[in-house]
Each structure stands twice: as structure tokens, then as C-alpha cells.
Enzyme design. Structure first.
Site, PDB file in Angstrom:
ATOM      1  N   HIS A 115      -1.875 -67.337  21.717  1.00  0.00           N
ATOM      2  CA  HIS A 115      -0.994 -67.436  20.065  1.00  0.00           C
ATOM      3  C   HIS A 115      -2.141 -67.321  19.126  1.00  0.00           C
ATOM      4  O   HIS A 115      -1.694 -67.299  18.017  1.00  0.00           O
ATOM      5  CB  HIS A 115      -0.416 -68.595  20.207  1.00  0.00           C
ATOM      6  CG  HIS A 115       0.968 -68.587  19.498  1.00  0.00           C
ATOM      7  ND1 HIS A 115       1.001 -67.786  18.453  1.00  0.00           N
ATOM      8  CD2 HIS A 115       2.205 -68.966  19.629  1.00  0.00           C
ATOM      9  CE1 HIS A 115       2.090 -67.864  17.946  1.00  0.00           C
ATOM     10  NE2 HIS A 115       2.736 -68.687  18.851  1.00  0.00           N
ATOM     11  N   TYR A 140      10.984 -78.958  13.979  1.00  0.00           N
ATOM     12  CA  TYR A 140      10.313 -77.797  13.420  1.00  0.00           C
ATOM     13  C   TYR A 140      10.940 -76.523  13.808  1.00  0.00           C
ATOM     14  O   TYR A 140      11.246 -76.282  14.939  1.00  0.00           O
ATOM     15  CB  TYR A 140       8.908 -77.883  14.076  1.00  0.00           C
ATOM     16  CG  TYR A 140       7.808 -76.865  13.932  1.00  0.00           C
ATOM     17  CD1 TYR A 140       6.848 -77.127  12.775  1.00  0.00           C
ATOM     18  CD2 TYR A 140       8.001 -75.333  14.484  1.00  0.00           C
ATOM     19  CE1 TYR A 140       5.937 -76.084  12.718  1.00  0.00           C
ATOM     20  CE2 TYR A 140       7.045 -74.611  13.956  1.00  0.00           C
ATOM     21  CZ  TYR A 140       6.067 -74.816  13.250  1.00  0.00           C
ATOM     22  OH  TYR A 140       4.831 -73.892  12.934  1.00  0.00           O
ATOM     23  N   THR A 163       2.598 -68.113   9.195  1.00  0.00           N
ATOM     24  CA  THR A 163       4.019 -68.639   9.236  1.00  0.00           C
ATOM     25  C   THR A 163       4.366 -69.824   8.057  1.00  0.00           C
ATOM     26  O   THR A 163       3.165 -70.438   7.811  1.00  0.00           O
ATOM     27  CB  THR A 163       4.259 -69.274  10.712  1.00  0.00           C
ATOM     28  OG1 THR A 163       3.285 -70.448  10.658  1.00  0.00           O
ATOM     29  CG2 THR A 163       4.067 -68.369  11.663  1.00  0.00           C
TER      30      THR A 163
END
Length: 668
Positions: free
Chosen positions: A383, A497, A510
Site C-alpha cells: 500500500h 474511518y 486520501t
């Protein structure tokens, strides 16, 4: 996944793309083109875009730095449902002190830095540092998975045929991207005007410094594609304290793993052309038929280790003569994992694609395509290099290509080349300390995954169509059902979240949507604790207030107007100056809101079957979900602190109550 862009959710240039694991497909978006000039071109490229791939990149708008007073206001609004009155007064006090003093100073520094770095965004550097400095293993803590639908033609779902076609399509995607022929990622609000050959033929002549503005005039919104170059030939390399991203575009080979053994073979010739698909198929067939037993000390287990421990073991590998073979692994286009398992159901598939056995994986590669014995396929990706925009685009493209234009067929004859000379099995020189390190890494991996529960649920009582008809946001209703479920199960409202991509901006990463709000807390309490006290019309009004507020939060986040990334960047600046953190960051409420017990992400794509990720905290839940036309699905993970099946039962009950209210039924 998805919250899909539509006129209902987009009234200005914002893009609502979710990402912890993924980013979402764009509605009304047509990938590819029929402008292929020859059969040879068709075999090498997915399509030939009229507009160069990076045509809009230079002119993308910059991610704005929010006003500090707006950030504090949003922060306090998100804290309110999580705190009692005394706790909130204390948090409000330290937040206002931060706004008036230290925060104001840090904001000035941040704005000055942002003005000096117009080529990027204010969050890009700190966000890379956050990921690469994390010392936890990437498996379970960071790497998510997305599982593909099976090929509609069942005969193409054999492991060999499907893996071969996916490799060919992945290579074609890579070549299309690097040739600048991949269609730019654009959201078309008015596709009848902007998603046309006439517009593309015109806009391609616009200067790159102005192209975004030309698209914007026709309500088309190009997205940042700066992360795409890390898709291929890339690996996260462990180093003490902070890892590094390694990319070598010169690599022409594929890394293949089976039974923990590692193989490589070239998929490109020296001129950069993809090898004949039949030859790729034969090389994979050779690997599948290789009788070499699983290694006693599988090196892939090290990529599931603590990053500092792995860094130390990698140094030992280099010292014992493994430098060239490690470079071969790191520079491979990507990793293909051929698993000798047949998957029973979606839960079994989730476990296999999220973590597998810890042996037949190299979790550090930018992405790995996993193909099980039954042909079920997925992608597991590291990621740190990106937020999923590129990954889902890649998956959508290769699914379309493999199902509509497969290059390998079930009845195809062998190519006749000697695969034994093409394929090389990698071997490593290991001493006792490395063997011991591999053994400990595998034991740690086994202990970690043994604690993970995954379960799934489908609610068939309604979906996107009924919710939109009732003028409710489907994503808001799904998120509300999680708030109601957790309240019903545990009697609490907790930090939640939901990630939203800011890819509408240059080097956007993000922003966080905070679904737990004063509106959801009141609504959840009414549904769960006192349903008989409220008429269906009252409950429907509460649903609409929740929906409106959630839509507002989503739009703000997509425009870079949340509070999480801004406060994070200011905290990083304070740490860089070796200043003690302000009381805002020492406040227990700040730690609590960042201890995200409900970590959620949504997915909807015709290519994707399901996706998932592990919880981000030990007492949390990882909630992957999708709101489809007539049903809602959840794929949830958790550790022993949480009852995952019980949570899903509560989600199902919450959705039943919500849809009963839509039908005008009173609740008992």
C-alpha cells in the site's frame, strides 16, 4: 469496493473515490478504444488512446491546504458523538488554544512549504513517510486484496489458462501505459459531450499546462495518475527505520511463486515486445508440473516479518551472496502466485487472498496476482506506493481484456519451445541465522493469522435502487447500519474511518470521512434503544438528516476539506522542529479518534467479486462492503476482541429496520 460518481453526488469538481484497499470505478466511464491499427498492435497493447495518458497531469489543480479554523470546527464536530460533556469541553479548550497559538504558527510554515513545492501536494511527503516508516508487518496491517469475478466462459477458468491470460493482459496494460496510449483516468459528468472522439481529438492538441481546464469546461474531471509508474517492476525494500521503494523499468521478467518456490522467466523480448502468449502459457505449465518440493525454509515468509527484523535479515542475505537473486525478485514486473488450493467459499477465498499460508507470497511486491487451483483470481497489493486508483483501474482493464479478448485458449496446442530453458528456479544461500529467522517469521505469521476471523453477509431486502428512490445516499445508509450495529452489540459509538481519495488533485492521496456524527448517534439510538417511541415518519426524517450530513462530509473530503490529513501534516511539522506536541495531540480524545475501531471501505465494480482487509487496531473491525442495485454485502474481519458473526447479524437487523421504515412500517 462503491460510491460511484454521479450527478446525485457530484455538483462541483470533486471525486468520491474510496481507498484503504481500493479506489472506485467511475460511472459512465468507458475504458479503451477501438483505434487499433493492426493485429500486431492489438496483441501488444490494450488500446490506443486518442489523448496521451499523462496529458492532463501537469495542469491538475493543487490539493488545497484547509483553513485552520475550518479544520478545528470539523475536528470538534467529529469528536462530539465520541465524548461525554466534560471530555468534550476539555477537547474544545485545547483545540481552541491550538487554533490561537501553536496551530497558527504551524499553519504558516505549512503554507510556506506548500508554496515552495508546487509540483506536489502538502500531504504526499508525510504520507509516504507514514507508510514507509511503519515497522509492523505489511501483511494484515497494510496489504489489502481484491478478488476478481470468474470468467463468464467456464472453460477459461482453469488455473493455467486463466493465469496465462492474466499475465498477458497485465503485460499489455504495462506496455499501453508506458507507451502513453492508456486512456487518461477521467470522470465524465456529461459524457455525451466529453467522452467522445470529437472532444478527445480536440483536447489532445491543448497545451499540457491547460488541458485540465479544457476538460473542466465540459464537466470532465481528470484524475491524478502519478502513482501508476510504481505498478510494475516495483518493490518495497526493508531498511532500518524507514523502507525504500525500488523501481527498475528495465526488468523484463515475471516472478512466479508455487509451493513457496520462486521462478522467473522473461515475458518481454530484448526489443520490449511481449513474448507469444502460447510461450508464456507453456512456461507456466512447466512451473505447474515441476515436482520440486516446497522449501524447508521459504524465503517469502520474511516479507511477513516486522520491517526492522526483515531489514536485518535482508542484510544477512546480501552478505551471504544473495544480492543478484534479490535484485531479480525486486525488479520483476510483478509476482504471480499459483496456489495449490481449491477455495470453498468467499470466507475461504478472503483468507487465502488476504494472507494465504505466508509461504507462497512476496508481500513486498507492488502487487501480486493470485490464481488458485480452481481459477479463482485476486490481487494483493502493497500500500505504500499508492492508494488504489491505479490498482482498480488495472483490475478493471485486465478483467475486461481476459474475458473479451483472451490470447490463450483451453484447446490451444503447445508452442513447442523448451520451457525448461526459459524458466529459472531461484535459489538462495542460507546460513543458520537466516534459517532461524525464516522459521521465526513463519511462526509469527501463523500466530497472527490464527487470531483473525473473517465472515460475510448478504442483505437481500433492498439496495441502491430503493435507497435512491427514497432520496437517500446508499453509502450513508450502509455506514449508518454499521453505527446501529455496533451500538446494538456493544452499546457504544466509536471512532469510524472511511477513506476518500483526493485524486482530483495533483499528487492527492486520501482524506478521511468520519461517519460517526451527532446525526448518526441520535438516529442509531432511536432505532436501537427506543424504536417504539418514534413513528416511522420521524425515523425517516432522521435517516434523511444522516444522509444529507454524510453526503456533505463526503464532498468536503473529496475536495481536500477534511481535518485528518491537515492535523497530521501539522503534527509532522512540529515533530520535524523537535518541538513537544501541543496539548491537542496529547489529548486522549485525539488518540481515541485515531484508534479506528470501525475501519470501512466500499467497493463496486463489475470486475470485482469482493475485497477485504484486516482491522487496523486489535479491538477493531475491518468492514469491506458494497451497496448493489438490490442487495448489500459485507465482508468483515476481526480479532478475538470482537464477535464478527455477531456484528454481521446486527448489521443485517439494522438494515431490516431501515428498509421497514422506508416501507412506512413502525418498529417494535
Amino acid at each position: 469496493m462503491a460510491k460511484v460518481l454521479s450527478v446525485d453526488t457530484l455538483r462541483k469538481p470533486a471525486v468520491f473515490l474510496h481507498s484503504r484497499w481500493f479506489c472506485w470505478p467511475l460511472s459512465r466511464r468507458k475504458y479503451g478504444s477501438n483505434d487499433e491499427t493492426s493485429s500486431s498492435s492489438s496483441s501488444q497493447y490494450l488500446h490506443r488512446s486518442l489523448v496521451p495518458t499523462m496529458h492532463y497531469q501537469k495542469s491538475l489543480p493543487r490539493l488545497p491546504v484547509p483553513k485552520l479554523e475550518d479544520t478545528i470546527r470539523r475536528y470538534l464536530a467529529a469528536q462530539q458523538p465520541l465524548l461525554d460533556d466534560q471530555q468534550f469541553r476539555n477537547t474544545e479548550r485545547v483545540a481552541q488554544d491550538f487554533l490561537a497559538g501553536e496551530g497558527k504558527r504551524l499553519q504558516e510554515v505549512l503554507l510556506a512549504q506548500d508554496r515552495k513545492n508546487k509540483h506536489t501536494s502538502y500531504i504526499s511527503g508525510p504520507w509516504f513517510d507514514m507508510y514507509l516508516s511503519a515497522r509492523d508487518p505489511v501483511v494484515l496491517n497494510f496489504n489489502p486484496f481484491m478478488s476478481l469475478n470468474d470468467d463468464p466462459k467456464t472453460e477459461y477458468n482453469g488455473q493455467l489458462v486463466r493465469a496465462s491470460n492474466m499475465v498477458c493482459s497485465a503485460v499489455r496494460f504495462m506496455k499501453t501505459l508506458r507507451a502513453g496510449l492508456l486512456e487518461p483516468e477521467v470522470f465524465h459528468l456529461d459524457p455525451a459531450r466529453s467522452d467522445t472522439d470529437a472532444f478527445k481529438k480536440l483536447i489532445r492538441w491543448a497545451p499540457t499546462s491547460l488541458a485540465w481546464y479544457g476538460a473542466y469546461m465540459l464537466k470532465a474531471f481528470p484524475l491524478d495518475m502519478s502513482q501508476y509508474f510504481r505498478l510494475f517492476n516495483s518493490t518495497r525494500v526493508p531498511h532500518p527505520g524507514r523502507d525504500q521503494l525500488f523501481t527498475d523499468p528495465a526488468g523484463r521478467h515475471l516472478l512466479v511463486m508455487r509451493k513457496g518456490n520462486m521462478y522467473v522467466f522473461d515475458v518481454l523480448d530484448p526489443a520490449g515486445k511481449m513474448l507469444p502468449p502460447a510461450r508464456i502459457r507453456d512456461n507456466l505449465s512447466y512451473i505447474l508440473s515441476d515436482g520440486t518440493p516446497a522449501p524447508d525454509f521459504p524465503l517469502g515468509a520474511l516479507t511477513a516479518e516486522n520491517r526492522d527484523v526483515w531489514a536485518g535479515l535482508r542484510d544477512k542475505l546480501l552478505a551471504t551472496g544473495n544480492g543478484e537473486v534479490l535484485k531479480t525478485v525486486d525488479s520483476a514486473l510483478f509476482c504471480l502466485c499459483l496456489d495449490d488450493v481449491t477455495l470453498r467459499d468467499s470466507v475461504d477465498a478472503s483468507h487465502n487472498m488476504l494472507h494465504g499460508d505466508g509461504v507462497n507470497r512476496w508481500f513486498d511486491k507492488s502487487f501480486s496476482i493470485i490464481v488458485a487451483r480452481d481459477g479463482h483470481a485476486a490481487i494483493n497489493f502493497e500500500h505504500s506506493w499508492g492508494d488504489g486508483v491505479a490498482v482498480l483501474r488495472f483490475l478493471n482493464e485486465i478483467y475486461k481484456d481476459t474475458t473479451q479478448k483472451p490470447l490463450v485458449h483451453p484447446d490451444q496446442a503447445a508452442a513447442g519451445a523448451s520451457s525448461a530453458s526459459d524458466v529459472r528456479r531461484l535459489s538462495f544461500q542460507l546460513d543458520d541465522s537466516l534459517r532461524d529467522g525464516i522459521k521465526k517469521a513463519k511462526a509469527g505469521f501463523d500466530a497472527a493469522v490464527s487470531r483473525l476471523t473473517i465472515d460475510a453477509m448478504q442483505f437481500t431486502g433492498g439496495g441502491k435502487e430503493r435507497l435512491k428512490a427514497a432520496k437517500l445516499s446508499p453509502d450513508a445508509v450502509a455506514q449508518l447500519s454499521f453505527q446501529m450495529a455496533f451500538l446494538r452489540q456493544y452499546g457504544q459509538t466509536v471512532a469510524t474511518y472511511e477513506s476518500c481519495s483526493t485524486a482530483a488533485f495533483r499528487h492527492g492521496r486520501t482524506e478521511t470521512i468520519r461517519p460517526a456524527s451527532a446525526f448518526t448517534k441520535r438516529c442509531a439510538h432511536a432505532f436501537v434503544n427506543e424504536p417504539a417511541r418514534h413513528a416511522a415518519s420521524e425515523l425517516l426524517d432522521m435517516l434523511r438528516h444522516c444522509s444529507d450530513y454524510h453526503s456533505q462530509l463526503t464532498k468536503e473530503a473529496a475536495m481536500g476539506q477534511g481535518f485528518d490529513r491537515h492535523l497530521f501534516a501539522l503534527r509532522c511539522l512540529s515533530a520535524e522542529a523537535w518541538r513537544p506536541p501541543h496539548d491537542l495531540y496529547a489529548d486522549p480524545a485525539y488518540a481515541a479518534i485515531n484508534h479506528n475501531i470501525l475501519s470501512t471501505s466500499t467497493l463496486s465494480s463489475s470486475a470485482v467479486r469482493l475485497g477485504g482487509f484486516a482491522p487496523v487496531v486489535p479491538d477493531g473491525l475491518g468492514v469491506g462492503y458494497g451497496v448493489h442495485d438490490n442487495w448489500i454485502g459485507c465482508n468483515v474481519s476481526g480479532y478475538p476482541a470482537r464477535d464478527v458473526p455477531g456484528f454481521l447479524r446486527c448489521v443485517h437487523r439494522s438494515l431490516e429496520d431501515i428498509f421497514n421504515v422506508l416501507d412506512g412500517k413502525a418498529l417494535n
